[in-house]
Design an enzyme around this catalytic site. Structure first.
Site, PDB file in Angstrom:
ATOM      1  CG  ASP A 163     -14.952  -0.512 -14.732  1.00 53.76           C
ATOM      2  OD1 ASP A 163     -16.128  -0.276 -14.627  1.00 53.76           O
ATOM      3  OD2 ASP A 163     -14.010   0.340 -14.973  1.00 53.76           O
ATOM      4  CB  THR A 187      11.138   9.967  24.934  1.00 55.05           C
ATOM      5  OG1 THR A 187      10.964  11.277  25.074  1.00 55.05           O
ATOM      6  CG2 THR A 187      11.725   9.224  26.119  1.00 55.05           C
ATOM      7  CG  ASN A 198      11.121  16.624  24.574  1.00 53.43           C
ATOM      8  OD1 ASN A 198       9.949  16.115  24.371  1.00 53.43           O
ATOM      9  ND2 ASN A 198      11.705  17.488  23.493  1.00 53.43           N
ATOM     10  CG  ASP A 221     -14.634   5.409 -16.276  1.00 52.10           C
ATOM     11  OD1 ASP A 221     -16.150   5.496 -16.368  1.00 52.10           O
ATOM     12  OD2 ASP A 221     -13.972   4.545 -16.810  1.00 52.10           O
TER      13      ASP A 221
END
Length: 855
Positions: A301, A681, A678, A588
């Site tokens: 708009d 990280t 693992n 709308d």
């Protein structure tokens, strides 16, 4: 005719406060959050954690206390991090829900006020107009052509006519007219509350991105289990014990699958949405966050988004002359130039003050500015009346309103009927768009040709023009809107926001088009479009669309009815675009739902528009949409970056365990070493990648294609290359260490972990010019690095993980080899914008051609 009752005065602030304590907030009680123990149990139900627990049982039965201790440490830490991430995400979403809470207009302390719907209490007086969501059950005492959509309760889609003394129910929508009522029931006692209470324990659905990533995780789990089984079988063939190989296979499976992916995604979406809220964009639906990054067209708009939404009635025209108003904003202080109000101007000011439903809110300690209550255009007309020394309150008392035909977007006009003082005659006043009002049927009396010419001139100068006309009729005359006499024109200006042209230029650089949509005249729309640099093409009008013109033939739309926005959105979507659309009215709502991203106005919009939207702009500023799109791109990019980091590390670990035995290394890494790497990280560094700031060049790149897969645009190739490079340097370190008699397994452990952390640093975003140079990712990697090296220095940890001491030469060699993947990634990372831009442009163009061919 609707019978008007003496309106209740409403509550005082003290009365409302006491009632709020007595009845509680006007909300549906939320389900109790799960307890800490329940959260822990939910984390322990993760398949990867269950695998680890099974391995723990196996190692305990074998009295392998070393591996048992490592597994339990990993389970405890992963569970703790998972619970913390879940709580943070819930807190972020709860804050968003508070920001997106609906509001209500009430009478408090004999004044009109806008408050959160949660603060509505029984006996409050609620004022309603088209577009409002009814905040509580109430009994009407005033109803002017009031209609309500009660489909949320009854399922009946046809709006229901409401009269004074009727009831309105919480959650229904006012679709036409206006009214007022007294609250009878709130919260869970309301009609909607009783239904909502039945649904309060329903868990929210995962977003599309979360579902796609869950499917990816399942696929990766299957692949990881298969590869780990191969490792286990290879070990058994070489004569290694079965229990040891089972634990190794389980550890490798856990390491290969990024089990923190769901937590990273949830946290990235929730925290990203919270960051958007801090930039005045409140996300109501979480999938909007991921869709924002693919937006290719913004339909907006004009009023309040491109312009400041600060309406100012600046010029007046009557047949006897013109006048210009001075002053700023909605402050009544100001004058008319030339000074001295002529009878014609006074006549015009009287009419616009009476044919008006707005009010002005005086400055307060919290807000020093005058604010509109109701429609900003009508508030600007009240301000104009004050500047012409006409008091609207005195006029309304002298000319009581008896009937009205509220403004309607299809009719583009409003008409009110008033008792004339000193007689029984009725004053009929109409105001609306010039093309509607300045016709022989509506306004047969007055110089219409001259008025039309003036209106066109003002429109081309960028003004919004209203025509005003009236008539005086006997009380027995029928209520009609036609047969009026022209009173004059009023030109209203809404200044273009200072940043509008810059935002449009940024959209262009980001490959995003802008559609300017307004209900104003074509001249007004074109003037604003030229000012902000919108590509014009043809100016498409509402009549053009009705006559079958293709809405994609232009970027500027004028005299558009709200329901026509749906046609505009659909047409551009059919041409392969991902469309974000702004809206503020009840009409709308369908287009907001149809758009890929529905954006509602938080300041000037209706409540029904806000409830239908995915995103609410609390400042109604186009620049906020730019910020939201940038944030959406940031989040999606960070998730892909995390996938590259986590999957390349997992792939490297699998390759090391598969290739190592072929090179003569029976067990390249012990289960405890795999799990430790693992955990370090994939833990905090992975979460930190999800919180990285946006790339400074993110808004200079074209949008991603909505058909692009999460591992698309070459990401899986980069994962494969990075994983292979990490595995290569790890095995190189092992081969070198074995050749010189150094502890090769410890070298493998150190290089494998450090190489992954080096990749994390290489994927770090450049710091924005005004940003902090030290970020969460830096701290997370530093902490993981310390924890990676710590076992080499501490004997208990060293013995637990089965490591040996390294000398300085060996450590330096490990550091040199581990830096190679990070350096290679950094070089490729800095070359990525050109490649990504070309690939995404090609993908987007090809997807658009397919959709065009389909349609």
């Amino acid at each position: 005719m609707t019978v008007r009752q003496a309106p209740p005065r409403g509550l005082s602030s003290d009365q409302a406060a006491l009632a709020l304590i007595e009845h509680g907030p006007n909300t549906i009680p939320a389900p109790r959050p799960p307890s800490t123990w329940r959260r822990v149990l939910m984390q322990l139900r993760d398949p990867m954690i269950l695998l680890l627990l099974a391995a723990a049982v196996l190692t305990a039965s074998l009295r392998d206390l070393t591996d048992l201790a490592v597994i339990l440490v990993v389970v405890v830490l992963n569970t703790t991090v998972g619970v913390i991430q879940e709580v943070r995400a819930e807190h972020a979403l709860a804050a968003l829900n508070r920001l997106a809470a609906p509001q209500a207009t009430v009478r408090r302390n004999d004044r009109t006020a806008v408050i959160p719907s949660a603060d509505v209490v029984p006996e409050d007086v609620i004022l309603l107009q088209a577009g409002d969501v009814v905040p509580a059950d109430l009994e009407l005492f005033d109803a002017i052509q009031l209609q309500a959509d009660e489909s949320t309760l009854t399922g009946e889609s046809v709006p229901v006519e409401k009269d004074a003394t009727d009831e309105l129910y919480a959650g229904t929508v006012v679709t036409r007219g206006r009214g007022a009522g007294t609250v009878t029931r709130t919260g869970s006692g309301s009609a909607l509350g009783r239904i909502a209470a039945l649904l309060s324990n329903q868990r929210p659905r995962a977003t599309p991105l979360q579902r796609r990533l869950a499917a990816l995780s399942r696929m990766l789990s299957i692949v990881a289990v298969a590869l780990s089984a191969i490792v286990a079988v290879a070990g058994l063939v070489r004569g290694l014990p079965l229990p040891s190989m089972v634990v190794t296979a389980v550890s490798l499976t856990v390491a290969a699958v990024p089990e923190s992916l769901p937590a990273v995604v949830t946290l990235a979406l929730a925290i990203g949405a919270h960051r958007m809220a801090q930039r005045a964009a409140v996300v109501r639906k979480l999938p909007a966050v991921e869709t924002l990054g693919a937006v290719t067209m913004v339909a907006t708009d004009k009023t309040g988004t491109i312009t400041e939404g600060l309406m100012q009635a600046e010029r007046l025209w009557t047949e006897s002359g013109t006048a210009v108003a001075t002053g700023t904003g909605y402050d009544p202080a100001g004058d008319l130039v030339p000074p001295g109000v002529s009878p014609d101007v006074q006549h015009l000011l009287r009419d616009v003050a009476l044919c008006n439903d707005a009010a002005l809110r005086a400055p307060t300690d919290d807000d020093p500015a005058w604010r509109p209550i109701g429609d900003p255009t009508e508030a600007a007309l009240l301000t104009l009346a004050h500047r012409g020394a006409v008091d609207p309150d005195d006029l309304r008392a002298a000319y009581p309103r008896t009937h009205e035909l509220p403004f309607d977007s299809a009719r583009k006009r409003m008409t009110t009927f008033h008792l004339s003082p000193g007689s029984d005659d009725v004053l009929v006043i109409g105001k609306g768009a010039p093309e509607v009002m300045l016709t022989p049927d509506v306004t047969p009396y007055g110089d219409l040709d001259h008025a039309k010419a003036v209106a066109a001139e003002l429109s081309e100068a960028g003004y919004r023009v209203l025509a005003v006309a009236d008539k005086l009729v006997p009380p027995s005359a029928p209520r009609t809107e036609n047969g009026l006499r022209l009173v004059g024109l009023i030109a209203i200006t809404d200044p273009v926001r200072r940043n509008a042209a810059d935002v449009v230029a940024t959209f262009g650089e980001a490959g995003i088009g802008l559609l300017l949509i307004t209900g104003d005249a074509p001249g007004t729309a074109l003037a604003v479009a030229n000012r902000i640099g919108v590509h014009n093409g043809d100016v498409v009008t509402g009549s053009d669309i009705d006559n079958g013109k293709d809405p994609t033939s232009g970027h500027v739309f004028a005299r558009i009815r709200p329901e026509q926005k749906l046609d505009i959105v659909r047409a551009w979507q059919d041409h392969g675009h991902v469309v974000a659309m702004t809206g503020d009215g009840v009409n709308d709502a369908p287009a907001l739902r149809r758009a890929d991203i529905g954006v509602a106005m938080g300041e000037g919009g209706t409540e029904v528009a806000r409830q239908a939207a995915d995103l609410v702009l609390t400042n109604d500023d186009l620049g906020t949409i730019e910020a939201a799109i940038e944030e959406g791109r940031r989040i999606y990019t960070n998730i892909r970056t995390f996938l590259r980091y986590a999957l390349s590390g997992g792939l490297a670990e699998v390759l090391v365990m598969l290739i190592g035995p072929l090179l003569g290394f029976a067990v390249p890494l012990l289960p405890g070493q795999i799990l430790w790497i693992n955990m370090l990280t994939h833990g905090l560094p992975g979460v930190a990648i999800g919180a990285e700031p946006a790339d400074p060049e993110t808004m200079q790149q074209p949008p991603r294609s909505p058909q692009e897969q999460i591992l698309g645009a070459g990401l899986w190739k980069r994962i494969a290359l990075t994983g292979a490079l990490i595995a290569t340097v790890t095995m190189t370190a092992a081969i070198w260490a074995r050749s010189v008699g150094a502890p090769w397994q410890t070298m493998s452990y150190l290089v494998l972990g450090l190489a992954q952390l080096g990749v994390a640093i290489a994927l770090r975003r450049p710091s924005p010019p005004d940003g902090r140079r030290l970020r969460f990712l830096d701290l997370a990697v530093a902490g993981a690095l310390a924890a990676q090296v710590l076992p080499l220095a501490l004997a208990p940890l060293r013995d637990l993980l089965g490591l040996q001491v390294l000398n300085v030469t060996e450590i330096l060699c490990a550091l040199a080899l581990a830096s190679v993947p990070g350096l290679a990634t950094a070089i490729g990372w800095h070359m990525r914008p050109a490649r990504t831009s070309l690939h995404r442009t090609w993908t987007w163009w090809r997807a658009g051609r397919k959709r065009l061919t389909k349609h």
